[in-house]
Design a protein around this motif. Sequence first.
Motif, PDB file in Angstrom:
ATOM      1  N   VAL A 136       0.733  -0.998   0.291  1.00 39.62           N
ATOM      2  CA  VAL A 136      -0.147  -0.440  -0.072  1.00 39.62           C
ATOM      3  C   VAL A 136       0.911   1.440   0.130  1.00 39.62           C
ATOM      4  N   LEU A 137       1.213   2.291  -1.305  1.00 42.88           N
ATOM      5  CA  LEU A 137       1.427   3.748  -0.984  1.00 42.88           C
ATOM      6  C   LEU A 137       0.611   4.955  -0.031  1.00 42.88           C
ATOM      7  N   GLY A 138       2.010   5.752   0.604  1.00 42.46           N
ATOM      8  CA  GLY A 138       1.634   6.581   0.926  1.00 42.46           C
ATOM      9  C   GLY A 138       1.852   7.506   1.241  1.00 42.46           C
ATOM     10  N   MET A 139       1.910   9.103   1.240  1.00 46.79           N
ATOM     11  CA  MET A 139       2.854  10.317   1.596  1.00 46.79           C
ATOM     12  C   MET A 139       3.726  10.382   2.333  1.00 46.79           C
ATOM     13  N   PRO A 183      -2.211  16.739   5.658  1.00 49.34           N
ATOM     14  CA  PRO A 183      -3.193  17.714   4.778  1.00 49.34           C
ATOM     15  C   PRO A 183      -4.386  16.325   5.291  1.00 49.34           C
ATOM     16  N   ALA A 184      -5.852  17.841   5.188  1.00 46.68           N
ATOM     17  CA  ALA A 184      -6.476  16.149   5.654  1.00 46.68           C
ATOM     18  C   ALA A 184      -7.337  16.382   4.215  1.00 46.68           C
ATOM     19  N   THR A 185      -7.431  17.815   3.853  1.00 42.85           N
ATOM     20  CA  THR A 185      -8.127  18.331   2.609  1.00 42.85           C
ATOM     21  C   THR A 185      -6.754  18.324   0.889  1.00 42.85           C
ATOM     22  N   PHE A 186      -7.527  18.490  -0.081  1.00 37.92           N
ATOM     23  CA  PHE A 186      -6.307  18.616  -0.711  1.00 37.92           C
ATOM     24  C   PHE A 186      -6.148  19.815  -0.455  1.00 37.92           C
ATOM     25  N   ALA A 187      -7.096  20.564  -0.632  1.00 38.70           N
ATOM     26  CA  ALA A 187      -6.559  22.325  -0.493  1.00 38.70           C
ATOM     27  C   ALA A 187      -5.517  22.553   0.367  1.00 38.70           C
ATOM     28  N   ASP A 236       6.637  10.232   9.100  1.00 40.19           N
ATOM     29  CA  ASP A 236       5.147   9.987   8.948  1.00 40.19           C
ATOM     30  C   ASP A 236       4.667   9.828   7.572  1.00 40.19           C
ATOM     31  N   VAL A 237       3.395   9.655   7.857  1.00 37.48           N
ATOM     32  CA  VAL A 237       3.129   9.344   6.078  1.00 37.48           C
ATOM     33  C   VAL A 237       1.486   9.542   6.404  1.00 37.48           C
ATOM     34  N   PHE A 238       1.271  10.156   5.566  1.00 33.50           N
ATOM     35  CA  PHE A 238      -0.562  10.520   5.301  1.00 33.50           C
ATOM     36  C   PHE A 238      -0.933   9.856   4.285  1.00 33.50           C
ATOM     37  N   LYS A 239      -2.489   8.958   3.981  1.00 35.46           N
ATOM     38  CA  LYS A 239      -3.330   9.004   2.672  1.00 35.46           C
ATOM     39  C   LYS A 239      -3.138  10.259   2.059  1.00 35.46           C
ATOM     40  N   PHE A 240      -2.541   9.978   0.876  1.00 37.03           N
ATOM     41  CA  PHE A 240      -2.987  10.969   0.064  1.00 37.03           C
ATOM     42  C   PHE A 240      -4.650  12.335  -0.318  1.00 37.03           C
ATOM     43  N   PRO A 241      -5.013  13.486   0.067  1.00 38.15           N
ATOM     44  CA  PRO A 241      -6.059  13.348   0.241  1.00 38.15           C
ATOM     45  C   PRO A 241      -7.304  13.479  -0.891  1.00 38.15           C
ATOM     46  N   THR A 242      -7.587  12.344  -1.658  1.00 35.46           N
ATOM     47  CA  THR A 242      -8.180  12.828  -2.226  1.00 35.46           C
ATOM     48  C   THR A 242      -9.847  13.368  -2.357  1.00 35.46           C
ATOM     49  N   GLU A 243     -10.312  13.182  -1.400  1.00 35.92           N
ATOM     50  CA  GLU A 243     -11.913  13.681  -0.882  1.00 35.92           C
ATOM     51  C   GLU A 243     -12.897  12.625  -1.339  1.00 35.92           C
TER      52      GLU A 243
END
Length: 430
Positions: free
Chosen positions: A157-160, A175-179, A299-306
Amino acid sequence: MMKKWVALLASVLLVVTSVVGCSSSSSDAAQQSQEGSSSGSPKVSISLWTLNTGWSWLKSAVEDFESANPDIDVELTQYEVDPFKETLKVAASSKTLPDMWFTWGGTLGSFYPENGMTMDLTQVAKDNKWSEKFNQTAIDMSTYDGKVSGFPLHLNVLGMWYSKESYQKLNLKAPATFAEFESQLQTLKDSGMTPLAFGSKGGWHTMRLTEQLLEHFGGPELHDKLNRLEASWNDPAVVKTFEKIKEYTDKGYFPMGYSSLDPSEAEMLFYQQSAAIINEGTWFDGTISENGFDPAQFDVFKFPTEQTPARASVFAEMLQINGASDAAKQEAAIKLGEYLTSVETVNKYINDYGSPATLGFTVSEETPHLQPLLDSAEDGGFLITDQALPQEVVQKLFEAQDKVALDEWTPQQAAENMENAVSAYKSKQK
């Protein structure tokens, strides 16, 4: 609706025991070293090709296997990613493939069974109860035309990924949103950092961002149709994706000269904290450690595509066996495959193994981001692009990314050329 998929993907509780051994007679030890096992059968030598990056555990595991199986020699050869892909292509065309080799799932791995080069492992899978040993998603991604063509090795699984220190200095959070994501890119740039550690040599590294943008602008349904060649690539969502690649290039969000930058060089920029974010997967804790850094510093976050569902990029990796090898070599390769994917071997080398397709492994404290990445696929995943698309279409995508970045194609021309490549591929299949 993807809970069943997640249960398969993240299962770490099933206990599987696999014991690999052999018997010998001490009085025949000298003869065994030259001729093989105590049964008098000749010693079998098999060749194995894999990657080297992220595979620091393999040499030791092969030595363990040879100690347990003195009638088998394993000739291990390891390569960097892009040279390996080329080496496999040349070997396939010249019919000089090794007895066993690593490959990815999707269209990268399907080439070999589609052209009659791999051993059919369907019966082996049944006899050895793979459905109880491996994640079913990984088995499915190693199966073509109803035939199992490889030993499931990894399910990724990939992440940022980002540096905690860099984010803390700038008072940033995942970030929680793309913006928010785009706002952070500018903040990082203003601070003197290169926001995105991507190297486009070979195409696949930048592709990981392109596919996330496609998911964001097109949504899951269109993205899947594009990958199945069921929708036109000359679509507004595709154009927007290429526009964003061009925008990020013009704003200096990528490293200078990234179109020709090797991904390993981009990775070094990330470790040095001169570049902030890199798109890597469940294997990356081990890679960080291999390079002398502490995974806990990142750390890693999921790309925020929304989008709904909010999917992650996933892919499988496997070990295939040469269908043209003689029976003795194939039997030895099967033993090796079973050994390398056993829960005992996985747990022994879990700090460096990556994200196992094997069920029942114990998550290591030295791979703190493995479980969060698995959890990030809670709503499902899409198959990574260079395994989803036909390879000639993949190459056109790589070309389109570069030409947009270099101002040789407009985003609209890139979308048109992608659609032309799809049409050309389809015409050949008729």
